[in-house]
Design a protein around this motif. Structure first.
Motif, PDB file in Angstrom:
ATOM      1  N   ARG A  70       0.853  -1.183   0.000  1.00  0.00           N
ATOM      2  CA  ARG A  70       0.000   0.000   0.000  1.00  0.00           C
ATOM      3  C   ARG A  70       0.888   1.231   0.000  1.00  0.00           C
ATOM      4  N   THR A  71       0.506   2.260  -0.743  1.00  0.00           N
ATOM      5  CA  THR A  71       1.244   3.519  -0.789  1.00  0.00           C
ATOM      6  C   THR A  71       0.425   4.603  -0.115  1.00  0.00           C
ATOM      7  N   VAL A 103       9.463   1.896   1.286  1.00  0.00           N
ATOM      8  CA  VAL A 103      10.165   2.471   0.146  1.00  0.00           C
ATOM      9  C   VAL A 103       9.702   3.915  -0.027  1.00  0.00           C
ATOM     10  N   TRP A 104      10.611   4.871   0.239  1.00  0.00           N
ATOM     11  CA  TRP A 104      10.289   6.284   0.075  1.00  0.00           C
ATOM     12  C   TRP A 104      10.179   6.618  -1.417  1.00  0.00           C
ATOM     13  N   LEU A 105       9.216   7.453  -1.778  1.00  0.00           N
ATOM     14  CA  LEU A 105       9.012   7.856  -3.160  1.00  0.00           C
ATOM     15  C   LEU A 105       8.798   9.365  -3.237  1.00  0.00           C
ATOM     16  N   ASP A 106       9.218   9.970  -4.341  1.00  0.00           N
ATOM     17  CA  ASP A 106       8.941  11.378  -4.556  1.00  0.00           C
ATOM     18  C   ASP A 106       7.655  11.521  -5.366  1.00  0.00           C
ATOM     19  N   SER A 153      12.197  10.740   6.901  1.00  0.00           N
ATOM     20  CA  SER A 153      11.861  10.746   5.489  1.00  0.00           C
ATOM     21  C   SER A 153      12.782  11.704   4.732  1.00  0.00           C
ATOM     22  N   PRO A 154      13.180  11.352   3.510  1.00  0.00           N
ATOM     23  CA  PRO A 154      14.021  12.252   2.717  1.00  0.00           C
ATOM     24  C   PRO A 154      13.306  13.580   2.460  1.00  0.00           C
ATOM     25  N   PRO A 155      14.049  14.652   2.206  1.00  0.00           N
ATOM     26  CA  PRO A 155      13.439  15.987   2.081  1.00  0.00           C
ATOM     27  C   PRO A 155      12.338  16.072   1.033  1.00  0.00           C
ATOM     28  N   GLN A 159       5.565  10.311  -0.560  1.00  0.00           N
ATOM     29  CA  GLN A 159       4.800   9.096  -0.300  1.00  0.00           C
ATOM     30  C   GLN A 159       5.749   7.972   0.105  1.00  0.00           C
ATOM     31  N   VAL A 160       5.171   6.940   0.659  1.00  0.00           N
ATOM     32  CA  VAL A 160       5.959   5.761   1.030  1.00  0.00           C
ATOM     33  C   VAL A 160       5.144   4.517   0.696  1.00  0.00           C
ATOM     34  N   ARG A 161       5.800   3.540   0.092  1.00  0.00           N
ATOM     35  CA  ARG A 161       5.146   2.275  -0.208  1.00  0.00           C
ATOM     36  C   ARG A 161       5.477   1.273   0.892  1.00  0.00           C
TER      37      ARG A 161
END
Length: 446
Positions: A70-71, A103-106, A153-155, A159-161
């Motif tokens: 889930r994201t 998994v961090w996402l931009d 979390s990165p700058p 979102q994060v999966r």
């Protein structure tokens, strides 16, 4: 953004588990890397410790793989606490089969970069890309494993999966996952500790009393530099005594361990001393951890013995204990142990964050390797002259680099580290967090 993102959302109350293509908690989907290895996915609304559970189950075939995913939205530069409960059935190695990932996402769905340059980068100063985070097992209760961690979390993460995996399961095995939680939280306090090594050869005297007392001023020097852990060399009451291993052997607790325990209490610190232990008719090469309360925290019996110790009648140990201290978890190994990767690995498998290493002499590349391959801090105290370009009295970082070393006899060196700070590598991320999920299965060799 609310301070609490709870992923446990409404679901339909059903009398039994449902297929993945039917009603499951909002936003969760079932995935597999290949259709032919897809396991069975079900949702059991009453199958968790206090809620339902997302289930992944193998049929009669081995090696199936899949994950619930889930994201959700997040904000950059925020600390988040992830937590989930896991229960396995028929799984030989939950550390490899039941794996949770973040998994961090931009905004574009790509991987963002961390805020700070990597401590170790192939291109110095480059911000490493954010690779998957793997929360750790922290406790087990009533058959359910609690897996959690706190992450920054990165700058530019938006979102994060979240991924709940079932990997390479045995036939008819299964993993149950509760619905995870993601909570905005405060930054964890630094876990700062000052690690010290003593570089000294106790050449004077012949008795154990004369040998051990030569370390008192050096311990006071390290304590004056606010050292939390002070590591002394190997078999220090035997060095230069002219006697045999058996001549220098003492019970533990005994006179030498009592002496260093009093110094540990006097200076409110921890001390690791290399001694020779007598236990009935057996003698062992040991490292003893003394605590600030004046008691023995624990001891480690050297597992791998070189020719001279075998010929001298020393017995090897067979345990890899790790000890809780007020600053973190400490393991110990002795000299020849460092020539073999298994000893440091077994200590890190048991949670060691720092390994104290009294060592007569060793290739310094092996010190770096033991620290690097386990991502632990390592402290060596040796009898080798620095100019020999052999073993050093030094503190090694998680990446195997030398943080501090002693060059002169009768000197102390100290390094301050943060045990809670992860080390991010290009392409690997926080490798230390991945070790348990990725390390191989090794069959015992007769």
């Amino acid at each position: 953004m609310k301070n609490l993102l709870i992923l446990a959302v409404g679901w339909f109350v059903l009398s039994s588990g449902v297929r993945a293509d039917q009603s499951v908690p909002d936003g969760w989907t079932a995935e597999s890397p290949r259709r032919e290895i897809r396991p069975d996915f079900t949702w059991d609304p009453s199958g968790g410790p206090d809620q339902g559970s997302l289930i992944i189950r193998a049929d009669h075939r081995a090696g199936l793989m899949g994950s619930w995913t889930r994201t959700i939205p997040v904000q950059g530069n925020h600390h988040y606490r992830f937590s989930v409960d896991r229960k396995t059935e028929g799984v030989a190695l939950p550390r490899r089969t039941g794996v949770a990932r973040m998994v961090w996402l931009d905004a574009s769905g790509g991987k963002p970069k961390h805020a700070e340059p990597s401590d170790l980068s192939y291109r110095p100063g480059e911000r490493p890309r954010a690779e998957p985070e793997l929360p750790k097992l922290v406790s087990t209760r009533d058959g359910w494993d609690r897996i959690e961690g706190v992450y920054l979390s990165p700058p530019n993460a938006t979102q994060v999966r979240l991924e709940l995996h079932f990997r390479w399961g045995e036939p008819h095995s299964s993993v149950r996952w509760t619905v995870p939680k993601m909570e905005v939280t405060q930054a964890p306090a630094p876990r700062t500790v000052r690690l010290a090594t003593v570089h000294f050869q106790p050449r004077d005297g012949k008795t154990a009393k004369q040998k051990r007392e030569q370390f008192a001023t050096l311990i006071a020097d390290a304590a004056g530099q606010r050292a939390d852990l002070i590591v002394l060399p190997e078999t220090l009451t035997f060095y230069g005594s002219g006697g045999s291993y058996a001549d220098a052997a003492e019970p533990i607790p005994g006179p030498s361990s009592d002496y260093f325990a009093k110094l540990a209490m006097q200076h409110d610190t921890y001390i690791v001393a290399g001694l020779i232990e007598r236990d009935g008719h057996l003698i062992y090469n040991v490292a003893v951890l003394l605590g600030p309360d004046g008691n023995i925290v624990g001891k480690y019996r050297k597992v791998t013995l070189p020719r001279g110790e075998i010929e001298g009648g020393v017995t090897p140990g067979d345990q890899y204990p790790v000890f809780e201290t007020r600053f973190g978890k400490v393991g110990m190994m002795v000299c020849y142990d460092g020539f073999f990767p298994e000893v440091a690995r077994e200590l890190s498998n048991r949670g060691a964050e720092v390994i104290a290493w009294p060592v007569w002499g060793c290739n310094p590349l092996l010190a770096s390797a033991r620290a690097c391959e386990n991502h632990v801090y390592l402290i060596s105290s040796t009898y080798m002259d620095f100019s020999d370009n052999w073993a050093q009295s030094a503190i090694y970082a998680k990446d195997g680099t030398t943080l501090a070393h002693a060059e002169n006899w009768g000197s102390v060196c100290v390094a301050e580290v943060d045990l809670g700070k992860p080390l991010h590598w290009p392409s690997l991320g926080d490798f230390q967090a991945e070790i348990q999920a990725h390390r191989p299965v090794v069959d015992p060799i007769p």
